[in-house]
Design a protein around this motif. Sequence first.
Motif, PDB file in Angstrom:
ATOM      1  N   MET A   1      36.228  55.842  38.647  1.00 14.19           N
ATOM      2  CA  MET A   1      36.391  56.602  37.417  1.00 14.19           C
ATOM      3  C   MET A   1      36.682  55.636  36.289  1.00 14.19           C
ATOM      4  SD  MET A   1      38.744  59.521  39.091  1.00 14.19           S
ATOM      5  CE  MET A   1      39.556  58.225  40.009  1.00 14.19           C
ATOM      6  N   LEU A   2      35.641  55.236  35.584  1.00 11.64           N
ATOM      7  CA  LEU A   2      35.749  54.227  34.549  1.00 11.64           C
ATOM      8  C   LEU A   2      36.303  54.835  33.266  1.00 11.64           C
ATOM      9  CD1 LEU A   2      35.195  51.352  33.551  1.00 11.64           C
ATOM     10  CD2 LEU A   2      32.875  52.099  32.969  1.00 11.64           C
TER      11      LEU A   2
ATOM     12  N   VAL B   1      39.870  53.309  37.001  1.00 11.70           N
ATOM     13  CA  VAL B   1      39.916  52.228  36.023  1.00 11.70           C
ATOM     14  C   VAL B   1      40.517  52.793  34.746  1.00 11.70           C
ATOM     15  CG1 VAL B   1      38.586  50.506  34.758  1.00 11.70           C
ATOM     16  CG2 VAL B   1      37.859  51.193  37.058  1.00 11.70           C
ATOM     17  N   ARG B   2      41.690  52.318  34.381  1.00  9.06           N
ATOM     18  CA  ARG B   2      42.379  52.855  33.216  1.00  9.06           C
ATOM     19  C   ARG B   2      41.589  52.560  31.938  1.00  9.06           C
ATOM     20  NH1 ARG B   2      44.367  56.858  33.964  1.00  9.06           N
ATOM     21  NH2 ARG B   2      45.766  56.714  32.178  1.00  9.06           N
TER      22      ARG B   2
ATOM     23  N   VAL C   1      44.844  52.569  41.269  1.00  5.57           N
ATOM     24  CA  VAL C   1      44.856  52.381  39.817  1.00  5.57           C
ATOM     25  C   VAL C   1      44.521  50.928  39.512  1.00  5.57           C
ATOM     26  CG1 VAL C   1      46.295  52.411  37.741  1.00  5.57           C
ATOM     27  CG2 VAL C   1      46.539  54.215  39.456  1.00  5.57           C
ATOM     28  N   LEU C   2      43.584  50.727  38.592  1.00  2.99           N
ATOM     29  CA  LEU C   2      43.167  49.392  38.163  1.00  2.99           C
ATOM     30  C   LEU C   2      43.446  49.279  36.668  1.00  2.99           C
ATOM     31  CD1 LEU C   2      39.710  47.754  39.041  1.00  2.99           C
ATOM     32  CD2 LEU C   2      40.889  47.367  36.879  1.00  2.99           C
ATOM     33  N   ALA C   3      44.336  48.364  36.296  1.00  2.00           N
ATOM     34  CA  ALA C   3      44.704  48.247  34.876  1.00  2.00           C
ATOM     35  C   ALA C   3      44.842  46.805  34.414  1.00  2.00           C
ATOM     36  CB  ALA C   3      46.012  48.993  34.618  1.00  2.00           C
ATOM     37  N   ALA C   4      44.349  45.839  35.206  1.00  2.00           N
ATOM     38  CA  ALA C   4      44.511  44.422  34.863  1.00  2.00           C
ATOM     39  C   ALA C   4      43.896  44.088  33.506  1.00  2.00           C
ATOM     40  CB  ALA C   4      43.886  43.549  35.947  1.00  2.00           C
ATOM     41  N   HIS C   5      42.842  44.816  33.130  1.00  2.00           N
ATOM     42  CA  HIS C   5      42.153  44.525  31.875  1.00  2.00           C
ATOM     43  C   HIS C   5      42.974  44.896  30.652  1.00  2.00           C
ATOM     44  CE1 HIS C   5      41.370  48.597  33.249  1.00  2.00           C
ATOM     45  NE2 HIS C   5      41.131  48.952  32.003  1.00  2.00           N
ATOM     46  N   ARG C   6      44.082  45.627  30.838  1.00  2.00           N
ATOM     47  CA  ARG C   6      44.913  46.032  29.704  1.00  2.00           C
ATOM     48  C   ARG C   6      46.122  45.111  29.508  1.00  2.00           C
ATOM     49  NH1 ARG C   6      44.306  50.842  27.446  1.00  2.00           N
ATOM     50  NH2 ARG C   6      46.532  51.128  27.065  1.00  2.00           N
ATOM     51  N   LEU C   7      46.256  44.095  30.368  1.00  2.00           N
ATOM     52  CA  LEU C   7      47.454  43.259  30.327  1.00  2.00           C
ATOM     53  C   LEU C   7      47.412  42.164  29.276  1.00  2.00           C
ATOM     54  CD1 LEU C   7      48.388  42.699  34.090  1.00  2.00           C
ATOM     55  CD2 LEU C   7      49.708  43.930  32.359  1.00  2.00           C
TER      56      LEU C   7
END
Length: 313
Positions: free
Chosen positions: A1-2, A30-31, A60-66
Amino acid sequence: MLGSDLEDVEHANRELMGGGRFRYRHAINVRPMGYGTPRAYKATTSKVFRALSDADMIWVLAAHRLRQTGTPMNGMAGMQTASRTLTLALQALVSSIDFRSQQASFLENLKDKNALGVLGIWRYNSSANVEDNLKRLIFNMLCEDVLLESADYIRVMWPIKKFPVPDAQVIELGQRRYNVDFVESLQSGLGTTLVGFGVDVAPSSNSSAEFRDFCVDLFAGYGWWQVAVAESSITMQRDDKTVRVFPITSARNLARTIPGNPSERERFLVLTNKTVPRSLKNRPYSSSVSVIHYSELGRWLGGVFGDKLVADR
């Protein structure tokens, strides 16, 4: 879920409801892309979790928001981080289907669990020790939407042939302690990339206290410690350097939080999870005051103090 669109969540739920023929049913959320206040039509982590009751695990995937890069390619860098994390996490999960391997028990133990998890990756840096590499992997799993510290355990897929698989251990990052265990995955095609799965985490309530703790965790990745707590701020320290941090979760409170008569001898940082208006960024404060989104923390610490993340190359 992108991107956490509600439409995608509903589609995933329909697929899962008809997925009885599959032995394992996992969803990866994907957040939202970008750095700032998510749009109203984006589903919260709690809403995604409630909607996908037929999944063994919702990751939950959120590494791209860090972390922001600070370049015009910010958005592309975030998309690349999300894409690479997603690809390697899927690779690690698929490689676990081999019933002849030790990895198979990972998926079997998660069957019908219907729990929330969080994932992250880190390409092993052989110039750093194992502990620092694991700290960096854990940092890459931090997420404001879930409480990583609540995980039952963090399972790390270990694909590195030249180093033996470590024993289960407790890794400390700042004031947190994480239970980490390992599964050898030499045939996974991951190269030297570690993939971490935090199992059974609690969703964040998005309270100001949880965001404050999240900010402390982010600082810990750069070697800073919390040394004092006040009603609206925390004081972070590294060696002889200190920063007074104001974690803010309300856009309305951004301007009013900025110290009126700041001391030039003390640094003040207003840190938020909301979009910072350009008017606030461009306002001429004292040189000791900054207002940033949390994804800019690494750039700010690097620019002011020359700090780097643990195990950085």
